[in-house]
Design a protein around this motif. Structure first.
Motif, PDB file in Angstrom:
ATOM      1  N   GLY A  55     -39.365  -9.729  -1.493  1.00 49.31           N
ATOM      2  CA  GLY A  55     -40.272 -10.850  -1.720  1.00 49.31           C
ATOM      3  C   GLY A  55     -41.706 -10.527  -1.348  1.00 49.31           C
ATOM      4  O   GLY A  55     -42.602 -11.317  -1.592  1.00 49.31           O
ATOM      5  N   ILE A  93     -45.389  -8.393  -1.179  1.00 49.60           N
ATOM      6  CA  ILE A  93     -46.331  -7.689  -2.043  1.00 49.60           C
ATOM      7  C   ILE A  93     -47.172  -6.779  -1.166  1.00 49.60           C
ATOM      8  O   ILE A  93     -47.718  -7.220  -0.153  1.00 49.60           O
ATOM      9  CB  ILE A  93     -47.236  -8.692  -2.792  1.00 49.60           C
ATOM     10  N   TYR A 137     -44.464  -4.824  -5.766  1.00 51.52           N
ATOM     11  CA  TYR A 137     -43.956  -6.195  -5.783  1.00 51.52           C
ATOM     12  C   TYR A 137     -42.460  -6.088  -5.518  1.00 51.52           C
ATOM     13  O   TYR A 137     -41.669  -5.857  -6.427  1.00 51.52           O
ATOM     14  CB  TYR A 137     -44.246  -6.859  -7.135  1.00 51.52           C
ATOM     15  N   GLY A 197     -42.136 -10.851  -8.421  1.00 51.79           N
ATOM     16  CA  GLY A 197     -42.553 -11.284  -9.753  1.00 51.79           C
ATOM     17  C   GLY A 197     -41.357 -11.781 -10.562  1.00 51.79           C
ATOM     18  O   GLY A 197     -40.263 -11.232 -10.452  1.00 51.79           O
ATOM     19  N   SER A 198     -41.571 -12.801 -11.355  1.00 58.58           N
ATOM     20  CA  SER A 198     -40.496 -13.335 -12.195  1.00 58.58           C
ATOM     21  C   SER A 198     -40.832 -13.071 -13.648  1.00 58.58           C
ATOM     22  O   SER A 198     -41.878 -13.482 -14.128  1.00 58.58           O
ATOM     23  CB  SER A 198     -40.343 -14.841 -11.970  1.00 58.58           C
ATOM     24  N   ARG A 199     -39.933 -12.387 -14.325  1.00 58.06           N
ATOM     25  CA  ARG A 199     -40.193 -12.034 -15.714  1.00 58.06           C
ATOM     26  C   ARG A 199     -39.574 -13.054 -16.674  1.00 58.06           C
ATOM     27  O   ARG A 199     -38.450 -13.524 -16.480  1.00 58.06           O
ATOM     28  CB  ARG A 199     -39.663 -10.637 -16.028  1.00 58.06           C
ATOM     29  N   ALA A 210     -36.379 -17.129 -13.123  1.00 52.00           N
ATOM     30  CA  ALA A 210     -36.677 -18.230 -12.214  1.00 52.00           C
ATOM     31  C   ALA A 210     -36.504 -19.539 -12.974  1.00 52.00           C
ATOM     32  O   ALA A 210     -36.770 -19.611 -14.169  1.00 52.00           O
ATOM     33  CB  ALA A 210     -38.106 -18.092 -11.705  1.00 52.00           C
ATOM     34  N   PRO A 241     -40.420 -18.493  -6.607  1.00 45.22           N
ATOM     35  CA  PRO A 241     -39.244 -18.511  -7.480  1.00 45.22           C
ATOM     36  C   PRO A 241     -38.502 -17.175  -7.427  1.00 45.22           C
ATOM     37  O   PRO A 241     -39.036 -16.169  -6.960  1.00 45.22           O
ATOM     38  CB  PRO A 241     -39.845 -18.736  -8.877  1.00 45.22           C
ATOM     39  N   GLU A 257     -41.043  -4.098  -8.556  1.00 42.87           N
ATOM     40  CA  GLU A 257     -41.939  -3.544  -9.564  1.00 42.87           C
ATOM     41  C   GLU A 257     -43.089  -2.847  -8.867  1.00 42.87           C
ATOM     42  O   GLU A 257     -43.599  -3.325  -7.863  1.00 42.87           O
ATOM     43  CB  GLU A 257     -42.439  -4.654 -10.488  1.00 42.87           C
ATOM     44  N   SER A 281     -45.675 -11.234 -19.739  1.00 46.37           N
ATOM     45  CA  SER A 281     -44.306 -10.856 -19.386  1.00 46.37           C
ATOM     46  C   SER A 281     -43.769 -11.622 -18.185  1.00 46.37           C
ATOM     47  O   SER A 281     -42.571 -11.785 -18.032  1.00 46.37           O
ATOM     48  CB  SER A 281     -44.266  -9.357 -19.061  1.00 46.37           C
ATOM     49  N   HIS A 282     -44.656 -12.096 -17.322  1.00 44.86           N
ATOM     50  CA  HIS A 282     -44.228 -12.720 -16.070  1.00 44.86           C
ATOM     51  C   HIS A 282     -44.623 -14.194 -16.025  1.00 44.86           C
ATOM     52  O   HIS A 282     -45.616 -14.600 -16.634  1.00 44.86           O
ATOM     53  CB  HIS A 282     -44.844 -11.993 -14.879  1.00 44.86           C
ATOM     54  N   THR A 283     -43.855 -14.960 -15.296  1.00 44.92           N
ATOM     55  CA  THR A 283     -44.112 -16.391 -15.205  1.00 44.92           C
ATOM     56  C   THR A 283     -44.838 -16.744 -13.908  1.00 44.92           C
ATOM     57  O   THR A 283     -44.864 -15.953 -12.966  1.00 44.92           O
ATOM     58  CB  THR A 283     -42.780 -17.169 -15.257  1.00 44.92           C
ATOM     59  N   TRP A 336     -44.575 -19.680 -11.214  1.00 40.39           N
ATOM     60  CA  TRP A 336     -43.714 -20.801 -10.837  1.00 40.39           C
ATOM     61  C   TRP A 336     -42.829 -21.213 -12.025  1.00 40.39           C
ATOM     62  O   TRP A 336     -42.711 -22.394 -12.345  1.00 40.39           O
ATOM     63  CB  TRP A 336     -44.531 -21.984 -10.311  1.00 40.39           C
ATOM     64  N   ALA A 337     -42.304 -20.192 -12.688  1.00 38.52           N
ATOM     65  CA  ALA A 337     -41.403 -20.365 -13.826  1.00 38.52           C
ATOM     66  C   ALA A 337     -42.098 -20.932 -15.067  1.00 38.52           C
ATOM     67  O   ALA A 337     -41.440 -21.294 -16.035  1.00 38.52           O
ATOM     68  CB  ALA A 337     -40.180 -21.207 -13.457  1.00 38.52           C
ATOM     69  N   ASP A 366     -51.583 -13.541  -4.984  1.00 39.43           N
ATOM     70  CA  ASP A 366     -50.801 -12.560  -5.725  1.00 39.43           C
ATOM     71  C   ASP A 366     -49.353 -13.009  -5.904  1.00 39.43           C
ATOM     72  O   ASP A 366     -48.730 -12.749  -6.924  1.00 39.43           O
ATOM     73  CB  ASP A 366     -50.792 -11.218  -4.982  1.00 39.43           C
ATOM     74  N   ARG A 367     -48.812 -13.664  -4.904  1.00 42.63           N
ATOM     75  CA  ARG A 367     -47.392 -14.003  -5.014  1.00 42.63           C
ATOM     76  C   ARG A 367     -47.173 -15.208  -5.914  1.00 42.63           C
ATOM     77  O   ARG A 367     -46.046 -15.544  -6.239  1.00 42.63           O
ATOM     78  CB  ARG A 367     -46.731 -14.190  -3.654  1.00 42.63           C
ATOM     79  N   LEU A 403     -49.464 -15.930  -8.782  1.00 43.53           N
ATOM     80  CA  LEU A 403     -49.839 -15.563 -10.150  1.00 43.53           C
ATOM     81  C   LEU A 403     -49.019 -14.378 -10.639  1.00 43.53           C
ATOM     82  O   LEU A 403     -48.191 -13.834  -9.936  1.00 43.53           O
ATOM     83  CB  LEU A 403     -51.325 -15.241 -10.195  1.00 43.53           C
ATOM     84  N   PRO A 443     -48.020 -10.658 -11.476  1.00 44.51           N
ATOM     85  CA  PRO A 443     -48.335  -9.428 -10.745  1.00 44.51           C
ATOM     86  C   PRO A 443     -49.177  -8.487 -11.602  1.00 44.51           C
ATOM     87  O   PRO A 443     -49.284  -8.677 -12.821  1.00 44.51           O
ATOM     88  CB  PRO A 443     -46.957  -8.822 -10.471  1.00 44.51           C
ATOM     89  N   VAL A 459     -48.370  -5.743 -12.540  1.00 42.31           N
ATOM     90  CA  VAL A 459     -47.508  -5.031 -13.495  1.00 42.31           C
ATOM     91  C   VAL A 459     -47.182  -5.885 -14.713  1.00 42.31           C
ATOM     92  O   VAL A 459     -46.443  -5.454 -15.595  1.00 42.31           O
ATOM     93  CB  VAL A 459     -46.181  -4.573 -12.855  1.00 42.31           C
TER      94      VAL A 459
END
Lengths: 700, 700
Positions: free
Chosen positions: A86, A88, A130, A134-136, A143, A158, A164, B299-301, B303-304, B344-345, B347, B349, B351
């Motif tokens: 979790g 960064i 990360y 990060g949630s993809r 998430a 989430p 990553e 590619s990443h969300t 907060w979903a 950062d955590r 928004l 990432p 990557v």
């Protein structure tokens, strides 16, 4: 990513054009392949397709899978956190600034997971990590979107199913180390880096550092005081004032304070004391070799000192010659290498340019490796081991005989760093410097004794072991305990070298302390039902394993009770041999004169008689071997000449210590013999079976 | 570097292959070249050869000269520091984390120096800035090597003679803005970005934000309460609960809380209240356009929520249609755009990958620009001005009608941010949120009134202007003072737009407050001889200029006296017209009901009668014009319809207010007339010559 199986349980993955200069080449790490092979074959620990790499924007994008209950450990010398999932981080060599954000003395790009494998990114760049944050959108475990207005389960963190890493280079090497246990993954990593160092025996004794302006008479007086008062001492450190100029440095003895350094070294040698010299690597215009080294300086200075580009062989040759001639040959035993870490405003900026063509960033990440490697070679040339202090390291540096230190001074965080050091192939000293109270002094000293380097770094405070009269005797007893335990420590370091097992390490690397129990019991357990489970969900960042069988649970100033999480299996009090628990959380009352230490069932601790200095070459010592608990035990006792690199040519011995219960119910200990050619400094052997001692303390 | 003179006093330097996507293209900034030209010709402010650029390691290395006494200002929204020389920053859009290290809501890569010029790096990358902290071996002014052992002058921060910047791209555009004064350099920068925004007149009135779960009746009740109690209010803000789902967002009205938003907007309009809607840009799977926008997500969300790649025109078209149709067309007046900054955590990432092919870093640096640009266009289409809140901006965004806000809440640091905002083309609100005491509430409110947006952001605390009965009357008086001063504020913003002069700005941008006096007097002056000199060597981070002639020196809770540094020239008390000093440091006693404000000699402040809402289109207001001091004065009074963009087509007026002393020793004020086609909402004009008032307070 192209994978290559380079040793049993070790794979190298390459993506794009990996840079030639990396952590392993900077450190010139030599894998101990035979030792890795002895850990056996193992399958690739995850689905290879779940490790993804992309080249974009001149950078390498890496993705590694995480399962739902998987925990992540490592990423170098963190001071506050053990669980890294979790988080960064931007892995960036620096002084530790109070936050585990990747800026630390040794931000090793290596992690292990509770699924029992390790990943190492062999890059000398600043890496953005990360670690499951990060949630993809395309994740198979995405998430879940929730309405924050109305849903109390809404979370700002989430779910994330991947580690990553952004590597700012057009390719990189990635290494995967199989387990199946986390410890085995760490062992493979350590052995792949060449295994841990075996310090000279004196390196495990006690060390003190003196005021920066001490002259040679004052140094000798300090040494005499230790001897007179009966406190052990094996090496003593000089701070910047030994030099004619410092910050930047001439690396030349100051003739007013040290008119005859060779005589000083000789006198110290007679007293069995080794000398350590502070340096930082930056060159004064008044250094004898300043002009000669000019073609090899970086564009920017550090405190007006020129920065040698030590990645260049010609620069190395010129630079280290003074060290060889004026320090090592006359008998200096080691260095304390300062300011190879940070801060940004002290070191060269990232816009600095170097004659090698390496980026400032690459030298920042590896300068600690370069100075460790090159300075330790000076001693190796003389077939003498060294054991020193350094302020920065990185992946690749496992085998260097250096212990990391810094200016930070939070006692609890020092212990967390000690715990984390074992995940990343590092050694760290929770040095005692000064204290507000006698109690704090004693508590700090107790942890120093159970660490890789038993040091008082008192150059600024002038504190001596006996400075607090109310605890001076307890301090002496702790210092002598360190000396008594030398056979245990020495063998623990040999295990680090030959098997890759960290001498100081996290509970999570211990059998019976499986983070995985979370997964199995989470759903039903409550704090009442399973307090152990609850405890390991929290980060255990204040207790650790030392050597094969000791669990150390420090007490911090102001505390009188503490909780200790015992792994599964029976555990016994170190001092009395009394049973304390099995796979549970116990609460203990602190004694001022003891640091709580527990021994696993069958644990064996070989002790020698206390001496004021570590045994020298061929010096015999008697053994008192302690056995704990109800189970048979065994311990691999290591020995060699204690001083040279001859062990690399087979001049060492392992003796099997075995304790079994005979049919008559009596304990019996045996120790195997060694051949005539093998070093063996053990004299008489006596046995102490703690289960028969009924609460006595044979450690006194 | 290739230099091109693109406007009088403005040069564009190009090195390597500058990236097409940069701050200016992201913001689509349109230079106001005629206005720049009116500032006149100026020579290139330094030796061009002293600006150096190199391409190495895929990056651009920039170096700009610094002279010995030169001070550096800018680099965006810093909260603690004004003097930037010696500092190291990584310019990175983020929530402010308590340290001025480049991570802030608007880390604008623009600086001005006390030598009277500005430098702008037009890059959407994270930039590493060494603002005079690195020392080069080849420098003509190298840092001096000293022996730390013996030399008490040794310093850990050796002399540095350059600003150095690392741009992680294979080329970059650099802009240089001439002065000769710092203010003129800032003006050129602002005008090159299109000049500052002119808010709708209501934007300069008072605003309140309500609880996130308020329904439309509660909103109307709150509005009524303001009216009943006689507190001014011009716009009111709804928090996330106006939406059916939020975090991530549907951007659709919640039908239970807001069954008839059009009716609500209409009712508010009748009460002269504009509505502001909170959003963050991240799309809920339940948003009506979620599927349609799918090809354009990152590619990443967050907060979903899906992250629209708003650099792509097709994505913009789909994304903003809901805003246009459901919010702007029905009459919503503006947005508060949250979470376009960090952490950062939260928004995406670095990557993350985006369909435009832009790097995550580039979108992070410019997302605030994109949402400001694109949302304000929705209003422009309707020929209606907006004035909203946003959490991130950057270089290029000067002209956007948005004020930056955050979650931080240190009152002093809020003022430092307000001061810094003026160096970087930003607007910042030191919003009042809640307070521990009535005194603090009043002190915070006083600074809010002298800021770009007079806001209580009380959605969480529920605090109202009258919540502290012991200061409720003082608060009301302050709020009404804000309203009275509307002609002054409105003209100040017009000067921002047409001349690039920041309405709120640092003392260092004021004539008579020259940092350069240091250089001239340093050698001989002592604190006793020249306390003014001593004061400006310290950072002045707690007083600022507001509009053409006001010096604001806030009092913070707990303080009763403070020092104020007065620039050279005579200064007068805002409330009484009394002379207070000239080019000196004065100590003032705080009155609870007043924020200390001082007026420069000849200063003119046009006031209107207090109203509860800003004057609407064609609504006449009477003027009371205050003149201060002994010198003649002049003030450019701006007017337009207060609501539309017609001023861009010339539908505005400037009227010259002049005050002179006639031969009979009497003051006389005149105001020029405007043509019939020009907007002019001024009714009666009366004059107040403060020098004749003998301590009365005509502001009451």
């Amino acid at each position: 990513m192209i994978w290559e199986n380079i040793a049993p349980g070790v794979w190298k993955g390459t993506v794009g054009e990996a840079e030639e200069y990396n952590l392993l080449t900077a450190a010139a790490a030599k894998p101990n392949l035979p030792a890795i092979s002895r850990l056996g074959q193992a399958p690739f620990p995850v689905e290879k397709t779940e490790i993804k790499a992309k080249l974009l924007d001149g950078k390498t994008y890496l993705q590694f899978p995480l399962e739902r209950e998987e925990q992540v450990f490592g990423f170098g010398l963190n001071f506050k956190t053990i669980h890294q999932r979790g988080r960064i981080m931007r892995l960036h060599v620096d002084h530790y600034g109070g936050q585990d954000n990747g800026r630390t003395h040794a931000p090793v790009p290596f992690y292990v997971t509770s699924n029992g494998y390790g990943v190492f990114i062999n890059s000398s760049r600043y890496l953005d990590v990360y670690a499951g944050s990060g949630s993809r959108l395309d994740s198979e475990n995405p998430a879940e979107a929730m309405d924050r207005n109305t849903n109390p389960d809404w979370t700002a963190s989430p779910y994330s199913d991947a580690v990553e890493i952004l590597v700012p280079a057009k390719g990189v090497e990635v290494y995967v180390f199989a387990g199946p246990s986390m410890l085995e993954a760490v062992q493979r990593f350590n052995l792949f880096n060449g295994g841990g160092p075996i310090p000279p025996r004196w390196g495990l004794g006690f060390t003190q550092r003196v005021h920066r302006l001490f002259d040679q008479d004052q140094v000798l007086a300090e040494v005499n005081e230790f001897e007179e008062k009966g406190y052990p001492l094996d090496f003593i450190g000089l701070e910047p004032g030994w030099q004619s100029k410092s910050y930047p440095n001439t690396f030349a003895w100051d003739e007013s304070r040290f008119p005859d350094p060779e005589k000083l070294i000789q006198k110290l040698k007679e007293k069995h004391i080794s000398l350590n010299l502070w340096i930082n690597p930056y060159v004064s215009p008044e250094a004898s070799f300043y002009e000669k080294l000019k073609p090899y300086y970086g564009s920017h200075t550090v405190w007006a000192g020129a920065v040698p580009d030590l990645s260049i062989p010609e620069a190395q040759k010129i630079y280290w010659e003074t060290f060889r001639k004026d320090h090592v040959l006359p008998g200096v035993g080691g260095y304390k290498i300062d300011e190879v870490d940070g801060y940004d405003r002290w070191l060269w900026p990232d816009v600095a340019q170097f004659p090698s063509g390496l980026a400032a960033e690459q030298l920042r990440q590896t300068y600690g490796l370069l100075v460790q490697k090159q300075s330790s070679e000076l001693f190796r040339e003389q077939n003498r081991r060294t054991y020193g202090l350094v302020r920065a390291s990185n992946g690749g540096g496992v085998s260097f005989p250096y212990v990391i230190y810094n200016d930070y001074y939070d006692h609890k965080d020092f212990i967390t760093a000690l715990i984390n050091s074992g995940f990343s192939g590092l050694l760290w000293t929770p040095e005692a410097r000064a204290s507000k109270t006698a109690e704090e002094w004693l508590r700090r000293f107790q942890t120093v004794v159970f660490s890789p380097m038993a040091m008082i770094n008192a150059w600024a405070s002038g504190t001596k072991p006996w400075s607090y009269p109310e605890v001076a005797e307890e301090i002496k007893e702790m210092a002598l305990l360190r000396m008594k335990m030398m056979p245990y420590w020495y063998s623990s370091f040999a295990l680090y070298h030959f098997k890759g097992i960290p001498p100081f390490r996290a509970m999570q690397l211990e059998k019976g302390f499986s983070i995985k129990t979370e997964k199995q019991t989470n759903a039903t357990s409550t704090l009442e039902e399973n307090p152990y489970n609850e405890a390991i969900k929290k980060e255990i960042n204040d207790q650790y394993m030392a050597g094969p069988s000791l669990l150390v649970a420090p007490i911090f100033a102001g505390e009188e009770v503490r909780k200790v999480v015992l792994p599964k299996g029976k555990w016994y009090d170190f001092y009395t041999g009394k049973y304390v628990g099995d796979g549970e959380v116990i609460t203990i009352n602190a004694r001022l004169d003891q640091i709580p230490v527990f021994v696993k069932d069958g644990g064996i601790v070989p002790l020698m008689e206390p001496m004021l200095h570590a045994p020298g070459k061929n010096q015999l010592y008697d053994l008192k071997i302690l056995h704990y608990g109800e189970s048979p035990g065994q311990f691999p006792l290591y020995d060699d000449d204690g001083i040279s690199y001859d062990y690399e040519n087979g001049h060492y011995s392992w003796r099997d210590i075995n304790v079994i219960k005979e049919s008559n119910g009596k304990w019996k200990g045996t120790i195997s013999t060694v051949g005539a050619q093998k070093p063996n400094n053990v004299g008489k052997v006596t046995w102490v079976f703690m289960s028969e001692k009924e609460g006595q303390n044979p450690l006194k």
